[in-house]
Enzyme design. Structure first.
Site, PDB file in Angstrom:
ATOM      1  N   GLU A  99      -5.812  -2.776  -6.362  1.00 34.15           N
ATOM      2  CA  GLU A  99      -5.992  -3.758  -5.150  1.00 34.15           C
ATOM      3  C   GLU A  99      -7.527  -4.815  -5.637  1.00 34.15           C
ATOM      4  OE1 GLU A  99      -4.659  -3.957  -2.108  1.00 34.15           O
ATOM      5  OE2 GLU A  99      -3.944  -1.918  -1.697  1.00 34.15           O
TER       6      GLU A  99
ATOM      7  N   SER B 108       0.672  -1.278   0.002  1.00 35.72           N
ATOM      8  CA  SER B 108       0.088   0.138   0.036  1.00 35.72           C
ATOM      9  C   SER B 108       0.986   1.144  -0.058  1.00 35.72           C
ATOM     10  CB  SER B 108      -1.193   0.173   1.089  1.00 35.72           C
ATOM     11  OG  SER B 108      -2.167  -0.851   0.832  1.00 35.72           O
TER      12      SER B 108
END
Length: 314
Positions: free
Chosen positions: A191, A95
């Site tokens: 994602e 991330s």
């Protein structure tokens, strides 16, 4: 950024970097045991006017203590002194890429376009995984600027995917980083697939040196307008997921604007660190465990940060 409850996948990233210290002119993924730490060797350097202490022994001790591989790249933006450990080796970025995606969004989406309200479905949230902000706003949607902020401050996966879609997808982010001079980072997936690093693949990986160079360009004002730079740093300073990482390892009184990343055995943090007695330090710490069944430990990143930043204490 969170540990996924999905299936376990393998990460195997070649270990080939060296130790370079001195002046420079910067879902769930678990590593395979093939990514074991080697002993980086010191590369020859010319005698610089400023240099950092050799921390290789300390970093090797951390790797042994935590059963992990550690990559570090730190740059003093005032003197140009750089501390590196496995800085040219590849790691999954997880991330941490959200900070760079937000920067590209701020650069490319201007004016009222940032206020465009975007909507999504409950299925989008379920598919993306960790989404603490967007999961609560399915009925109303959010402006793009708030989605970019949620991606950075709260590491919201659905928010990242929506921001990526607005700027042209992973390929567009990859191209934007290339335009910044980053030919190393490989942005392939959104994602949650960006956390899945297949053995031998460079997809969704970077190096500590590449990310430090990227962050330096974001911090020095050469890419973002002053107001946008301030916005990005404000988002990173309010990052809700970084208190136990670089921020925990920084000396008292040093201010950390960071973006964390983690999945399975990957634990990362990237930061711009303001200190009271010098120019900012840009710091990237990327790690992965060696045991494919082990999960990350925040203390590894905090201890690595403490070692790295100590080299720049006046």
């Amino acid at each position: 950024m969170t540990r996924s409850t999905g299936g376990v996948v393998a990460i195997a990233i070649a270990v080939a970097g060296g130790l370079v210290l001195g002046l420079v002119g910067c879902a769930s993924a678990t590593p395979s045991t093939s990514a074991s730490p080697s002993s980086p060797t010191a590369a020859p350097t010319s005698a610089p006017p400023t240099s950092t202490p050799d921390r290789s022994v300390e970093f090797q001790a951390l790797e042994a203590e935590f059963g992990a591989r550690v990559g570090v790249s730190a740059l003093d933006t005032g003197t140009g002194a750089r501390l590196s450990y496995r800085a040219d080796e590849r790691f999954g970025y997880a991330s941490t890429i959200k900070a760079l995606a937000a920067a590209v969004f701020l650069h490319e989406v201007r004016g009222s376009a940032r206020d465009e309200v975007v909507t999504w479905s409950a299925e989008d949230v379920e598919a993306a995984g960790y989404s603490p902000v967007t999961s609560e706003q399915v009925e109303t949607g959010l402006p793009l600027s708030q989605l970019a902020e949620a991606a950075v401050r709260r590491s919201d996966n659905t928010a990242l995917n929506l921001v990526l879609a607005r700027i042209g997808g992973p390929a567009a982010l990859d191209a934007a980083l290339g335009a910044l001079g980053d030919e190393v980072t490989e942005v392939i997936n959104a994602e949650p697939l960006l956390n899945v690093i297949e053995p031998g693949s460079t997809d969704d990986t970077t190096t500590p040196a590449a990310f430090t160079d990227d962050l330096t360009r974001l911090a020095d004002g050469s890419y973002l307008k002053p107001a946008d730079r301030a916005t990005l740093l404000a988002w990173m300073s309010g990052n809700a997921t970084g208190d136990t990482l670089i921020r925990a390892g920084a000396p008292a009184g040093w201010q950390v604007a960071d973006k964390s990343g983690g999945a399975g055995g990957i634990r990362n943090d990237i930061a711009i660190v303001d200190r009271p007695d010098g120019a900012p330090i840009v710091l990237t710490i990327l790690t992965n465990t060696l045991d494919p069944d082990a999960e990350y430990e925040d203390a590894l990143v905090a201890k690595a940060a403490s070692l790295a930043l100590a080299a720049f204490v006046h």
